[in-house]
Design a protein around this motif. Structure first.
Motif, PDB file in Angstrom:
ATOM      1  N   ILE A  92       5.923   4.958   0.832  1.00 27.78           N
ATOM      2  CA  ILE A  92       5.666   6.036  -0.120  1.00 27.78           C
ATOM      3  C   ILE A  92       6.558   5.863  -1.343  1.00 27.78           C
ATOM      4  O   ILE A  92       7.610   5.205  -1.276  1.00 27.78           O
ATOM      5  CB  ILE A  92       5.916   7.435   0.496  1.00 27.78           C
ATOM      6  N   VAL A  93       6.124   6.412  -2.451  1.00 27.58           N
ATOM      7  CA  VAL A  93       6.969   6.584  -3.633  1.00 27.58           C
ATOM      8  C   VAL A  93       7.001   8.070  -3.931  1.00 27.58           C
ATOM      9  O   VAL A  93       5.954   8.695  -4.123  1.00 27.58           O
ATOM     10  CB  VAL A  93       6.425   5.795  -4.843  1.00 27.58           C
ATOM     11  N   ASP A  94       8.190   8.650  -3.922  1.00 32.66           N
ATOM     12  CA  ASP A  94       8.293  10.101  -4.087  1.00 32.66           C
ATOM     13  C   ASP A  94       9.612  10.462  -4.744  1.00 32.66           C
ATOM     14  O   ASP A  94      10.507   9.630  -4.903  1.00 32.66           O
ATOM     15  CB  ASP A  94       8.191  10.775  -2.716  1.00 32.66           C
ATOM     16  N   LEU A  95       9.699  11.729  -5.115  1.00 32.14           N
ATOM     17  CA  LEU A  95      10.921  12.278  -5.689  1.00 32.14           C
ATOM     18  C   LEU A  95      11.929  12.524  -4.571  1.00 32.14           C
ATOM     19  O   LEU A  95      11.587  13.115  -3.535  1.00 32.14           O
ATOM     20  CB  LEU A  95      10.581  13.601  -6.395  1.00 32.14           C
ATOM     21  N   VAL A  96      13.152  12.076  -4.763  1.00 34.90           N
ATOM     22  CA  VAL A  96      14.196  12.222  -3.749  1.00 34.90           C
ATOM     23  C   VAL A  96      15.404  12.900  -4.384  1.00 34.90           C
ATOM     24  O   VAL A  96      15.840  12.511  -5.465  1.00 34.90           O
ATOM     25  CB  VAL A  96      14.610  10.855  -3.169  1.00 34.90           C
ATOM     26  N   SER A  97      15.925  13.894  -3.686  1.00 37.64           N
ATOM     27  CA  SER A  97      17.144  14.557  -4.155  1.00 37.64           C
ATOM     28  C   SER A  97      18.281  14.250  -3.177  1.00 37.64           C
ATOM     29  O   SER A  97      19.121  13.400  -3.427  1.00 37.64           O
ATOM     30  CB  SER A  97      16.914  16.064  -4.288  1.00 37.64           C
ATOM     31  N   THR A  98      18.287  14.913  -2.034  1.00 34.12           N
ATOM     32  CA  THR A  98      19.336  14.660  -1.042  1.00 34.12           C
ATOM     33  C   THR A  98      18.929  13.585  -0.037  1.00 34.12           C
ATOM     34  O   THR A  98      19.791  12.995   0.624  1.00 34.12           O
ATOM     35  CB  THR A  98      19.656  15.945  -0.264  1.00 34.12           C
ATOM     36  N   GLY A  99      17.632  13.354   0.124  1.00 31.04           N
ATOM     37  CA  GLY A  99      17.156  12.404   1.123  1.00 31.04           C
ATOM     38  C   GLY A  99      16.941  13.033   2.491  1.00 31.04           C
ATOM     39  O   GLY A  99      16.510  12.365   3.436  1.00 31.04           O
ATOM     40  N   GLU A 126       5.402  12.216   3.204  1.00 32.94           N
ATOM     41  CA  GLU A 126       6.103  11.633   4.344  1.00 32.94           C
ATOM     42  C   GLU A 126       5.190  11.412   5.554  1.00 32.94           C
ATOM     43  O   GLU A 126       5.535  10.654   6.458  1.00 32.94           O
ATOM     44  CB  GLU A 126       7.277  12.548   4.739  1.00 32.94           C
ATOM     45  N   LEU A 127       4.032  12.078   5.568  1.00 33.31           N
ATOM     46  CA  LEU A 127       3.099  11.902   6.684  1.00 33.31           C
ATOM     47  C   LEU A 127       2.326  10.586   6.602  1.00 33.31           C
ATOM     48  O   LEU A 127       1.810  10.100   7.612  1.00 33.31           O
ATOM     49  CB  LEU A 127       2.097  13.064   6.711  1.00 33.31           C
ATOM     50  N   ALA A 128       2.207  10.039   5.400  1.00 39.26           N
ATOM     51  CA  ALA A 128       1.325   8.883   5.188  1.00 39.26           C
ATOM     52  C   ALA A 128       1.656   7.689   6.092  1.00 39.26           C
ATOM     53  O   ALA A 128       0.758   7.121   6.720  1.00 39.26           O
ATOM     54  CB  ALA A 128       1.335   8.478   3.718  1.00 39.26           C
ATOM     55  N   PRO A 129       2.932   7.273   6.207  1.00 37.20           N
ATOM     56  CA  PRO A 129       3.216   6.121   7.078  1.00 37.20           C
ATOM     57  C   PRO A 129       2.968   6.413   8.557  1.00 37.20           C
ATOM     58  O   PRO A 129       2.453   5.557   9.283  1.00 37.20           O
ATOM     59  CB  PRO A 129       4.700   5.830   6.811  1.00 37.20           C
ATOM     60  N   ARG A 178       0.880  -1.181   0.000  1.00 36.07           N
ATOM     61  CA  ARG A 178       0.000   0.000   0.000  1.00 36.07           C
ATOM     62  C   ARG A 178       0.909   1.220   0.000  1.00 36.07           C
ATOM     63  O   ARG A 178       1.679   1.425   0.942  1.00 36.07           O
ATOM     64  CB  ARG A 178      -0.924  -0.010   1.214  1.00 36.07           C
ATOM     65  N   ILE A 179       0.809   2.001  -1.064  1.00 32.08           N
ATOM     66  CA  ILE A 179       1.766   3.077  -1.320  1.00 32.08           C
ATOM     67  C   ILE A 179       1.044   4.414  -1.428  1.00 32.08           C
ATOM     68  O   ILE A 179       0.045   4.535  -2.133  1.00 32.08           O
ATOM     69  CB  ILE A 179       2.507   2.828  -2.661  1.00 32.08           C
ATOM     70  N   ALA A 214       0.040  -3.578  -6.136  1.00 35.74           N
ATOM     71  CA  ALA A 214       0.253  -2.267  -5.515  1.00 35.74           C
ATOM     72  C   ALA A 214      -1.070  -1.519  -5.391  1.00 35.74           C
ATOM     73  O   ALA A 214      -1.737  -1.257  -6.386  1.00 35.74           O
ATOM     74  CB  ALA A 214       1.247  -1.448  -6.327  1.00 35.74           C
ATOM     75  N   GLU A 215      -1.425  -1.193  -4.170  1.00 35.34           N
ATOM     76  CA  GLU A 215      -2.586  -0.345  -3.893  1.00 35.34           C
ATOM     77  C   GLU A 215      -2.065   1.070  -3.679  1.00 35.34           C
ATOM     78  O   GLU A 215      -1.346   1.337  -2.717  1.00 35.34           O
ATOM     79  CB  GLU A 215      -3.299  -0.851  -2.646  1.00 35.34           C
ATOM     80  N   CYS A 216      -2.399   1.979  -4.593  1.00 39.47           N
ATOM     81  CA  CYS A 216      -1.840   3.328  -4.563  1.00 39.47           C
ATOM     82  C   CYS A 216      -2.849   4.340  -4.013  1.00 39.47           C
ATOM     83  O   CYS A 216      -3.987   4.410  -4.484  1.00 39.47           O
ATOM     84  CB  CYS A 216      -1.399   3.760  -5.954  1.00 39.47           C
ATOM     85  N   VAL A 217      -2.413   5.119  -3.041  1.00 38.04           N
ATOM     86  CA  VAL A 217      -3.193   6.222  -2.496  1.00 38.04           C
ATOM     87  C   VAL A 217      -2.616   7.506  -3.078  1.00 38.04           C
ATOM     88  O   VAL A 217      -1.455   7.827  -2.824  1.00 38.04           O
ATOM     89  CB  VAL A 217      -3.123   6.248  -0.955  1.00 38.04           C
ATOM     90  N   LYS A 218      -3.401   8.221  -3.867  1.00 41.84           N
ATOM     91  CA  LYS A 218      -2.899   9.409  -4.574  1.00 41.84           C
ATOM     92  C   LYS A 218      -2.848  10.604  -3.636  1.00 41.84           C
ATOM     93  O   LYS A 218      -3.849  11.001  -3.037  1.00 41.84           O
ATOM     94  CB  LYS A 218      -3.819   9.718  -5.760  1.00 41.84           C
ATOM     95  N   LEU A 219      -1.658  11.162  -3.484  1.00 43.67           N
ATOM     96  CA  LEU A 219      -1.454  12.407  -2.749  1.00 43.67           C
ATOM     97  C   LEU A 219      -0.682  13.367  -3.633  1.00 43.67           C
ATOM     98  O   LEU A 219       0.113  12.947  -4.476  1.00 43.67           O
ATOM     99  CB  LEU A 219      -0.652  12.160  -1.460  1.00 43.67           C
ATOM    100  N   ASN A 220      -0.883  14.657  -3.418  1.00 45.07           N
ATOM    101  CA  ASN A 220      -0.155  15.663  -4.192  1.00 45.07           C
ATOM    102  C   ASN A 220       1.013  16.252  -3.415  1.00 45.07           C
ATOM    103  O   ASN A 220       1.826  16.987  -3.970  1.00 45.07           O
ATOM    104  CB  ASN A 220      -1.107  16.774  -4.638  1.00 45.07           C
ATOM    105  N   GLY A 221       1.109  15.955  -2.133  1.00 43.09           N
ATOM    106  CA  GLY A 221       2.202  16.466  -1.322  1.00 43.09           C
ATOM    107  C   GLY A 221       2.155  15.857   0.068  1.00 43.09           C
ATOM    108  O   GLY A 221       1.263  15.053   0.375  1.00 43.09           O
TER     109      GLY A 221
END
Length: 215
Positions: free
Chosen positions: A162-169, A151-154, A121-122, A141-148
């Protein structure tokens, strides 16, 4: 007189890197374009017959795919998420480097083995990209759509990962998450509307100008 060409450029992190690249391609926007406090969305340039629009990154792909803009600058993550047939991405601009990654709480990651997942569940703003990635591995994969605020989801029980864009981490770390898998490396691309590319020579000329700017 033909309608002006429209180049869609994203707000946010890519914009600062895109401006010098555009200048090398012979495109200098009017004053205010690089100012995020300027609320206008459409701007002139010093290049005859070319105007800029400044929109959200995800909207760049939509404007170009539907022909409202003829060209755009956008991350390869957005191109992959929408997979519009009308888009052609001829130039890797070599800016905006980051990655699309899977992350989970540090406590879960200690004993977790991603190769053993059968159902996840992502929370993500990339549901299409995420589903394709997991389908290729035979994972449901069960996807929950968020726009921002992914990191709060878990921590709030909305999704385990989560699946998200990562730069520095840094944002992940500050929210108790650990990056456990990279789905895709990302960079910004020049995209064009396929019909416009075939029917308006000026579009092809701009593509070559960006190729020269990158080189």
């Amino acid at each position: 007189m033909p309608q002006p060409l429209i180049l869609a450029v994203p707000k946010g992190r890519i914009l600062a890197d895109a401006l010098p690249l555009m200048a090398r391609a012979g495109i200098v926007p009017e004053a205010g374009f690089g100012d995020e406090n300027d609320r206008r969305l459409r701007f002139r340039t010093d290049r005859d017959g070319l105007e800029l629009i400044r929109v959200r990154a995800f909207d760049v792909a939509t404007f170009v795919a539907h022909g409202a803009a003829h060209l755009g600058i956008v991350g390869s993550d957005v191109i992959a998420e929408f997979a519009y047939a009308e888009l052609y991405a001829p130039v890797d601009l070599d800016i905006g480097h980051c990655r699309v990654s899977i992350a989970e709480p540090a406590g879960l990651a200690r004993d977790d083995d991603p190769t053993q997942w059968s159902h996840v569940r992502i929370a993500t703003k990339y549901p299409n990209l995420t589903r394709r990635h997991f389908e290729a591995r035979g994972v449901s994969a069960e996807c929950v759509k968020l726009n921002g605020a992914m990191e709060l989801a878990p921590t709030l029980g909305l999704a385990d990962r989560i699946v998200d864009l990562v730069s520095t981490g840094r944002t992940l770390k500050d929210n108790g998450l650990i990056e456990v898998e990279v789905i895709a490396e990302v960079s910004a691309r020049l995209i064009v509307n396929r019909p416009a590319f075939k029917t308006r020579p000026e579009v092809a000329a701009l593509v070559e100008a960006f190729r020269g700017a990158v080189a």
